[in-house]
Structures are given as C-alpha cells and as structure tokens.
Design a protein around this motif. Structure first.
Motif, PDB file in Angstrom:
ATOM      1  N   GLU A 126       0.909  -0.939   0.491  1.00  0.00           N
ATOM      2  CA  GLU A 126      -0.024  -0.272  -0.247  1.00  0.00           C
ATOM      3  C   GLU A 126       0.963   1.300   0.091  1.00  0.00           C
ATOM      4  O   GLU A 126       1.917   1.159   0.789  1.00  0.00           O
ATOM      5  CB  GLU A 126      -1.099   0.222   1.221  1.00  0.00           C
ATOM      6  CG  GLU A 126      -2.296   1.246   0.891  1.00  0.00           C
ATOM      7  CD  GLU A 126      -2.827   1.121   1.857  1.00  0.00           C
ATOM      8  OE1 GLU A 126      -2.903   1.915   2.671  1.00  0.00           O
ATOM      9  OE2 GLU A 126      -3.153  -0.084   2.558  1.00  0.00           O
ATOM     10  N   MET A 127       0.666   2.240  -1.154  1.00  0.00           N
ATOM     11  CA  MET A 127       1.777   3.733  -1.319  1.00  0.00           C
ATOM     12  C   MET A 127       0.961   4.472  -1.273  1.00  0.00           C
ATOM     13  O   MET A 127      -0.199   4.827  -2.340  1.00  0.00           O
ATOM     14  CB  MET A 127       2.759   2.751  -2.271  1.00  0.00           C
ATOM     15  CG  MET A 127       3.329   1.961  -2.622  1.00  0.00           C
ATOM     16  SD  MET A 127       4.841   2.042  -3.650  1.00  0.00           S
ATOM     17  CE  MET A 127       3.129   1.591  -5.176  1.00  0.00           C
ATOM     18  N   SER A 128       0.163   5.298  -0.031  1.00  0.00           N
ATOM     19  CA  SER A 128      -0.326   6.370  -0.294  1.00  0.00           C
ATOM     20  C   SER A 128       0.231   7.550  -0.164  1.00  0.00           C
ATOM     21  O   SER A 128       0.063   8.591  -1.215  1.00  0.00           O
ATOM     22  CB  SER A 128      -1.065   6.302   1.233  1.00  0.00           C
ATOM     23  OG  SER A 128       0.500   6.483   2.346  1.00  0.00           O
ATOM     24  N   THR A 129       2.149   7.913  -0.497  1.00  0.00           N
ATOM     25  CA  THR A 129       2.175   9.033  -0.992  1.00  0.00           C
ATOM     26  C   THR A 129       2.691   9.009  -2.308  1.00  0.00           C
ATOM     27  O   THR A 129       2.526   9.572  -2.765  1.00  0.00           O
ATOM     28  CB  THR A 129       4.209   8.830   0.331  1.00  0.00           C
ATOM     29  OG1 THR A 129       4.674   7.352  -0.378  1.00  0.00           O
ATOM     30  CG2 THR A 129       3.886   8.665   1.886  1.00  0.00           C
ATOM     31  N   THR A 130       3.429   7.403  -3.034  1.00  0.00           N
ATOM     32  CA  THR A 130       3.390   7.846  -4.156  1.00  0.00           C
ATOM     33  C   THR A 130       2.261   7.425  -5.015  1.00  0.00           C
ATOM     34  O   THR A 130       1.780   7.732  -5.954  1.00  0.00           O
ATOM     35  CB  THR A 130       4.346   6.466  -4.784  1.00  0.00           C
ATOM     36  OG1 THR A 130       3.777   5.701  -4.550  1.00  0.00           O
ATOM     37  CG2 THR A 130       5.490   6.928  -3.920  1.00  0.00           C
ATOM     38  N   GLY A 131       1.057   7.082  -4.171  1.00  0.00           N
ATOM     39  CA  GLY A 131      -0.223   7.143  -5.094  1.00  0.00           C
ATOM     40  C   GLY A 131      -0.538   8.690  -6.023  1.00  0.00           C
ATOM     41  O   GLY A 131      -1.572   7.815  -7.451  1.00  0.00           O
ATOM     42  N   GLU A 132      -0.281   9.421  -5.003  1.00  0.00           N
ATOM     43  CA  GLU A 132      -0.872  11.208  -6.034  1.00  0.00           C
ATOM     44  C   GLU A 132      -0.687  11.085  -7.553  1.00  0.00           C
ATOM     45  O   GLU A 132      -0.929  10.877  -8.371  1.00  0.00           O
ATOM     46  CB  GLU A 132      -0.821  11.605  -5.276  1.00  0.00           C
ATOM     47  CG  GLU A 132      -1.326  13.272  -5.975  1.00  0.00           C
ATOM     48  CD  GLU A 132      -1.295  14.393  -5.199  1.00  0.00           C
ATOM     49  OE1 GLU A 132      -1.054  15.538  -5.580  1.00  0.00           O
ATOM     50  OE2 GLU A 132      -0.888  14.296  -3.821  1.00  0.00           O
ATOM     51  N   ALA A 133       0.855  11.196  -7.454  1.00  0.00           N
ATOM     52  CA  ALA A 133       2.334  10.751  -8.394  1.00  0.00           C
ATOM     53  C   ALA A 133       0.965   9.827  -9.992  1.00  0.00           C
ATOM     54  O   ALA A 133       1.514  10.463 -10.993  1.00  0.00           O
ATOM     55  CB  ALA A 133       3.247  10.833  -8.726  1.00  0.00           C
ATOM     56  N   ILE A 134       1.193   8.642  -9.013  1.00  0.00           N
ATOM     57  CA  ILE A 134       0.658   7.609  -9.924  1.00  0.00           C
ATOM     58  C   ILE A 134      -0.474   8.225 -10.558  1.00  0.00           C
ATOM     59  O   ILE A 134      -1.303   7.632 -11.988  1.00  0.00           O
ATOM     60  CB  ILE A 134       1.533   6.246  -9.297  1.00  0.00           C
ATOM     61  CG1 ILE A 134       2.363   6.180  -9.278  1.00  0.00           C
ATOM     62  CG2 ILE A 134       0.406   4.975 -10.418  1.00  0.00           C
ATOM     63  CD1 ILE A 134       2.905   4.954  -8.909  1.00  0.00           C
ATOM     64  N   GLY A 135      -1.413   8.563  -9.883  1.00  0.00           N
ATOM     65  CA  GLY A 135      -2.779   8.811  -9.965  1.00  0.00           C
ATOM     66  C   GLY A 135      -2.809   9.577 -10.996  1.00  0.00           C
ATOM     67  O   GLY A 135      -3.749   9.516 -12.086  1.00  0.00           O
ATOM     68  N   ARG A 136      -2.112  10.664 -11.057  1.00  0.00           N
ATOM     69  CA  ARG A 136      -1.899  12.460 -11.712  1.00  0.00           C
ATOM     70  C   ARG A 136      -1.694  11.205 -12.868  1.00  0.00           C
ATOM     71  O   ARG A 136      -2.471  11.973 -14.531  1.00  0.00           O
ATOM     72  CB  ARG A 136      -1.611  13.006 -11.153  1.00  0.00           C
ATOM     73  CG  ARG A 136      -2.423  13.554 -10.192  1.00  0.00           C
ATOM     74  CD  ARG A 136      -1.427  15.067  -9.620  1.00  0.00           C
ATOM     75  NE  ARG A 136      -1.773  15.623  -8.346  1.00  0.00           N
ATOM     76  CZ  ARG A 136      -2.185  16.780  -8.678  1.00  0.00           C
ATOM     77  NH1 ARG A 136      -2.588  17.033 -10.199  1.00  0.00           N
ATOM     78  NH2 ARG A 136      -2.956  17.457  -8.061  1.00  0.00           N
TER      79      ARG A 136
END
Length: 167
Positions: A126-136
């Motif tokens: 579970e990666m919530s820190t990189t999730g935003e960058a990957i999601g964007r």
C-alpha cells in the motif's frame, strides 16, 4: 448457445431519460440549487467538475433518446441511412460532447491544482505517498487518449456530415 433479447427502443428511451435526469440533478447540485447527497462534505472537487459529470450523464442520456427516436437496436452503432440528417448530426455531436466532458474531468484530476486523495494498493503493498503522482499520471494518460478520441470523432463527424460525395 443462448441468445440475448435485444433492447427495444422504449427500453433505450427509458435508460436515456434516467441518465439525462441524473445529469440534470448533478448540474443543479453544481449550481447550488439542490443539495449533494451525503452533505456538502461529499464533494471532493470544484463545482465545475460536478457540472462536467452531470453534462456527461445528460449527453449520454440524450444520445439514448436519439437512438430510440431513430429506431436503433442496442447492437447498432450508426444511425440508419434512412434517418433524418438532424438525427445523425445530433447522435454524433452528443457522443463528442459526452467524451469531451469525461476528458475534462480526467484532465482536471491530472493537472488541476490542489492535492488528490489517490492511493495505490495491491496485495501486500500500500503506497499512499506515491499514489497521488501515479494516479495523476494515469489520469493524465487517460485524458490524452480521450482527447485524441474526441478530436478523431470530431474529424470523422465533420467528414461524414459534410462530405458531398456521400462518404
């Protein structure tokens, strides 16, 4: 081998009316005329994104209404040649508008200002820190694909509607 029953134009009309009504509801919510289900905290984006979602539903619903009016079955992707020109034009224009509204939403998620509540989860990870960058990035790539589709559909529509040779 089982055969599925085709949707009747009345069924398609019913779905279209339901989608259009949902779209109008979200457009009215975005304008502040109606409350958002779940309270004001339920919206995680600006009102214009909720409005774009409403437009996508409205245009998709109107596309179903046009399909019903043209007597199209659920397996047909083109309006019959015998249909009036306004039916052919509105069917294609509504498809372009639906895709454009969806592309706008994806573009805002990808490059709009402010943080995004995007996270990435997989088995044992579970990666919530990189999730935003990957999601964007994923939403950005998806938006590019949909904008290319909007452009191609627009060009194809212009050619189909204005080709004097009947192509």
């Amino acid at each position: 081998m089982s055969t599925q029953e085709q949707a009747k134009p009345a069924d398609i009309l019913g779905v279209g009316i339901a989608f259009a009504a949902a779209g109008l509801y979200f457009m009215l919510v975005a304008g502040g005329a109606l409350p958002l289900p779940g309270g004001d905290d339920a919206a995680h984006g600006p009102p214009f994104i909720v409005f774009c979602a409403g437009l996508a539903f409205l245009f998709a619903g109107l596309t179903c209404v046009v399909r019903s009016r043209a007597g199209m079955s659920d397996h047909q992707s083109e309006v019959p040649e015998s249909a009036p020109q306004w039916t052919k034009a509105s069917y294609r224009i509504l498809a372009i508008a639906t895709a454009g509204a969806l592309a706008t939403i994806g573009t805002w998620i990808a490059i709009g200002s402010g943080p995004r509540a995007l996270s990435l989860s997989a088995p044992f990870v579970e990666m919530s820190t990189t999730g935003e960058a990957i999601g964007r990035t994923v939403f950005g790539l998806g938006a590019v694909v949909v904008w290319i589709y909007v452009i191609a559909l627009t060009i194809g529509t212009m050619r189909k509607l204005f080709d004097r040779r009947g192509g």
